[in-house]
Design a protein around this motif. Structure first.
Motif, PDB file in Angstrom:
ATOM      1  N   MET A  58       3.301  -5.469 -13.029  1.00  0.00           N
ATOM      2  CA  MET A  58       4.227  -4.206 -13.002  1.00  0.00           C
ATOM      3  C   MET A  58       3.864  -3.490 -11.229  1.00  0.00           C
ATOM      4  SD  MET A  58       6.406  -2.674 -14.176  1.00  0.00           S
ATOM      5  CE  MET A  58       7.227  -0.855 -14.403  1.00  0.00           C
ATOM      6  N   THR A  59       2.868  -3.371 -11.110  1.00  0.00           N
ATOM      7  CA  THR A  59       2.359  -2.630  -9.890  1.00  0.00           C
ATOM      8  C   THR A  59       3.055  -3.401  -8.373  1.00  0.00           C
ATOM      9  OG1 THR A  59       0.301  -2.260 -10.811  1.00  0.00           O
ATOM     10  CG2 THR A  59       0.671  -2.042  -8.286  1.00  0.00           C
ATOM     11  N   GLU A  60       3.137  -4.877  -8.574  1.00  0.00           N
ATOM     12  CA  GLU A  60       3.682  -5.520  -7.556  1.00  0.00           C
ATOM     13  C   GLU A  60       5.292  -5.177  -7.588  1.00  0.00           C
ATOM     14  OE1 GLU A  60       1.946  -6.886  -9.988  1.00  0.00           O
ATOM     15  OE2 GLU A  60       0.156  -7.495  -8.731  1.00  0.00           O
ATOM     16  N   VAL A  61       5.995  -4.966  -8.543  1.00  0.00           N
ATOM     17  CA  VAL A  61       7.340  -4.606  -8.474  1.00  0.00           C
ATOM     18  C   VAL A  61       7.681  -3.193  -8.126  1.00  0.00           C
ATOM     19  CG1 VAL A  61       9.340  -4.102 -10.180  1.00  0.00           C
ATOM     20  CG2 VAL A  61       7.890  -6.010 -10.619  1.00  0.00           C
ATOM     21  N   LEU A  62       6.661  -2.114  -8.345  1.00  0.00           N
ATOM     22  CA  LEU A  62       6.828  -0.918  -7.896  1.00  0.00           C
ATOM     23  C   LEU A  62       6.621  -0.920  -6.424  1.00  0.00           C
ATOM     24  CD1 LEU A  62       4.648   1.266 -10.405  1.00  0.00           C
ATOM     25  CD2 LEU A  62       7.326   1.367 -10.119  1.00  0.00           C
ATOM     26  N   VAL A  63       5.754  -1.740  -5.932  1.00  0.00           N
ATOM     27  CA  VAL A  63       5.494  -1.888  -4.413  1.00  0.00           C
ATOM     28  C   VAL A  63       6.701  -2.470  -3.886  1.00  0.00           C
ATOM     29  CG1 VAL A  63       4.147  -2.941  -2.694  1.00  0.00           C
ATOM     30  CG2 VAL A  63       2.975  -1.849  -4.499  1.00  0.00           C
ATOM     31  N   VAL A  64       7.287  -3.383  -4.388  1.00  0.00           N
ATOM     32  CA  VAL A  64       8.506  -3.740  -3.789  1.00  0.00           C
ATOM     33  C   VAL A  64       9.661  -3.030  -3.659  1.00  0.00           C
ATOM     34  CG1 VAL A  64      10.256  -5.663  -3.975  1.00  0.00           C
ATOM     35  CG2 VAL A  64       7.857  -6.111  -4.159  1.00  0.00           C
TER      36      VAL A  64
ATOM     37  N   LEU B 161       1.565   5.105  -7.518  1.00  0.00           N
ATOM     38  CA  LEU B 161       0.529   4.004  -7.603  1.00  0.00           C
ATOM     39  C   LEU B 161      -0.984   4.931  -7.632  1.00  0.00           C
ATOM     40  CD1 LEU B 161       1.655   1.579  -4.600  1.00  0.00           C
ATOM     41  CD2 LEU B 161       2.084   1.655  -7.454  1.00  0.00           C
ATOM     42  N   GLY B 162      -1.036   5.916  -7.630  1.00  0.00           N
ATOM     43  CA  GLY B 162      -2.356   6.702  -8.002  1.00  0.00           C
ATOM     44  C   GLY B 162      -3.361   6.426  -6.850  1.00  0.00           C
ATOM     45  N   LEU B 163      -2.986   6.438  -5.343  1.00  0.00           N
ATOM     46  CA  LEU B 163      -3.849   6.299  -4.368  1.00  0.00           C
ATOM     47  C   LEU B 163      -4.332   7.530  -4.231  1.00  0.00           C
ATOM     48  CD1 LEU B 163      -2.541   3.325  -4.166  1.00  0.00           C
ATOM     49  CD2 LEU B 163      -2.750   3.657  -1.467  1.00  0.00           C
ATOM     50  N   THR B 164      -5.476   7.541  -3.448  1.00  0.00           N
ATOM     51  CA  THR B 164      -5.868   8.989  -2.749  1.00  0.00           C
ATOM     52  C   THR B 164      -5.078   9.302  -1.619  1.00  0.00           C
ATOM     53  OG1 THR B 164      -7.442   7.992  -1.373  1.00  0.00           O
ATOM     54  CG2 THR B 164      -8.333   8.376  -3.477  1.00  0.00           C
ATOM     55  N   GLN B 165      -5.204  10.536  -1.185  1.00  0.00           N
ATOM     56  CA  GLN B 165      -4.168  10.892  -0.146  1.00  0.00           C
ATOM     57  C   GLN B 165      -4.595  10.086   1.188  1.00  0.00           C
ATOM     58  OE1 GLN B 165      -1.892  13.142  -0.260  1.00  0.00           O
ATOM     59  NE2 GLN B 165      -1.381  13.193   1.830  1.00  0.00           N
ATOM     60  N   LEU B 166      -6.071  10.081   1.541  1.00  0.00           N
ATOM     61  CA  LEU B 166      -6.355   9.183   2.419  1.00  0.00           C
ATOM     62  C   LEU B 166      -6.050   7.732   2.579  1.00  0.00           C
ATOM     63  CD1 LEU B 166      -7.812   9.775   5.268  1.00  0.00           C
ATOM     64  CD2 LEU B 166      -9.984   9.231   3.964  1.00  0.00           C
ATOM     65  N   HIS B 167      -5.983   7.117   1.466  1.00  0.00           N
ATOM     66  CA  HIS B 167      -5.676   5.805   1.541  1.00  0.00           C
ATOM     67  C   HIS B 167      -4.203   5.623   1.179  1.00  0.00           C
ATOM     68  CE1 HIS B 167      -9.702   5.030  -0.946  1.00  0.00           C
ATOM     69  NE2 HIS B 167      -9.582   4.395   0.138  1.00  0.00           N
ATOM     70  N   ALA B 168      -3.464   6.720   0.821  1.00  0.00           N
ATOM     71  CA  ALA B 168      -2.124   6.391   1.038  1.00  0.00           C
ATOM     72  C   ALA B 168      -1.537   6.696   2.504  1.00  0.00           C
ATOM     73  CB  ALA B 168      -1.227   7.694   0.007  1.00  0.00           C
ATOM     74  N   GLU B 169      -2.123   7.753   3.201  1.00  0.00           N
ATOM     75  CA  GLU B 169      -1.842   8.132   4.593  1.00  0.00           C
ATOM     76  C   GLU B 169      -2.000   6.601   5.389  1.00  0.00           C
ATOM     77  OE1 GLU B 169      -3.788  11.380   5.844  1.00  0.00           O
ATOM     78  OE2 GLU B 169      -2.630  12.552   4.434  1.00  0.00           O
ATOM     79  N   ALA B 170      -3.104   5.936   5.265  1.00  0.00           N
ATOM     80  CA  ALA B 170      -3.673   4.567   6.029  1.00  0.00           C
ATOM     81  C   ALA B 170      -2.692   3.686   5.506  1.00  0.00           C
ATOM     82  CB  ALA B 170      -4.977   4.390   5.531  1.00  0.00           C
ATOM     83  N   THR B 171      -2.392   3.440   4.408  1.00  0.00           N
ATOM     84  CA  THR B 171      -1.404   2.435   3.948  1.00  0.00           C
ATOM     85  C   THR B 171      -0.129   2.611   4.460  1.00  0.00           C
ATOM     86  OG1 THR B 171      -3.040   2.136   1.821  1.00  0.00           O
ATOM     87  CG2 THR B 171      -0.562   1.218   1.637  1.00  0.00           C
ATOM     88  N   SER B 172       0.335   3.744   4.292  1.00  0.00           N
ATOM     89  CA  SER B 172       1.481   3.960   4.955  1.00  0.00           C
ATOM     90  C   SER B 172       1.687   3.717   6.507  1.00  0.00           C
ATOM     91  CB  SER B 172       2.092   5.594   4.695  1.00  0.00           C
ATOM     92  OG  SER B 172       3.200   5.888   5.421  1.00  0.00           O
ATOM     93  N   LEU B 173       0.769   4.129   7.249  1.00  0.00           N
ATOM     94  CA  LEU B 173       0.568   3.815   8.630  1.00  0.00           C
ATOM     95  C   LEU B 173       0.823   2.329   8.693  1.00  0.00           C
ATOM     96  CD1 LEU B 173      -2.102   6.204   9.810  1.00  0.00           C
ATOM     97  CD2 LEU B 173       0.411   6.227  10.545  1.00  0.00           C
ATOM     98  N   LEU B 174       0.118   1.472   8.199  1.00  0.00           N
ATOM     99  CA  LEU B 174       0.205   0.164   8.109  1.00  0.00           C
ATOM    100  C   LEU B 174       1.803  -0.200   7.801  1.00  0.00           C
ATOM    101  CD1 LEU B 174      -0.775  -2.452   9.294  1.00  0.00           C
ATOM    102  CD2 LEU B 174      -1.730  -2.484   6.957  1.00  0.00           C
ATOM    103  N   ALA B 175       2.075   0.154   6.715  1.00  0.00           N
ATOM    104  CA  ALA B 175       3.210  -0.355   6.205  1.00  0.00           C
ATOM    105  C   ALA B 175       4.463   0.130   6.960  1.00  0.00           C
ATOM    106  CB  ALA B 175       3.349   0.329   4.650  1.00  0.00           C
ATOM    107  N   ILE B 176       4.470   1.176   7.679  1.00  0.00           N
ATOM    108  CA  ILE B 176       5.746   1.430   8.468  1.00  0.00           C
ATOM    109  C   ILE B 176       5.874   0.625   9.723  1.00  0.00           C
ATOM    110  CG2 ILE B 176       4.702   3.204  10.001  1.00  0.00           C
ATOM    111  CD1 ILE B 176       8.041   3.573   8.076  1.00  0.00           C
TER     112      ILE B 176
END
Length: 128
Positions: A1-7, A36-51
């Motif tokens: 389910m998490t993979e579907v949300l990420v897509v 997805l319940g990531l921490t703010q810091l993890h979300a920001e870091a993930t977002s930087l790579l994903a963009i």
């Protein structure tokens, strides 16, 4: 389910990035924290790579249409590298709740600016 949300998050962010020129922080960070319940810091870091792929493809496609001003984009991009390094250092030092609140202030400020500009009469001769 998490993979579907990420897509779904990726597809939605990609459509909005192509449509409005936004993506990373404004869309991905809140979604990554709330859904997805990531921490703010993890979300920001993930977002930087994903963009990265989104920005590369979007810039390439807009470049094909002649909409990219390459010199200013390069200067902004190079300056942003230094800014990102400083921002990461500050983000690592701040508590999560302070980082989350600062992000909320940023999003509200951007929303206010967009609303203000949308309410004003367009200044373009073709739209008068």
């Amino acid at each position: 389910m998490t993979e579907v949300l990420v897509v779904v998050i990726g597809l939605g962010g990609g459509v909005l990035a192509g449509l409005f020129g936004v993506g990373g922080g404004v869309l991905f960070v809140p979604t990554l924290t709330l859904v997805l319940g990531l921490t703010q810091l993890h979300a920001e870091a993930t977002s930087l790579l994903a963009i990265l792929p989104t920005a590369v493809v979007g810039a390439w496609q807009q470049g094909r249409y002649g909409n990219v001003r390459w010199r200013p984009a390069l200067v902004i991009g190079l300056a942003a590298v230094a800014g990102v390094e400083g921002g990461v250092q500050i983000a690592e030092m701040l508590p999560q709740h302070a980082l989350r609140r600062l992000f909320a202030v940023l999003v509200l400020a951007v929303a206010a600016q967009v609303a203000w500009r949308a309410a004003r009469r367009p200044s373009y001769p073709s739209q008068r």
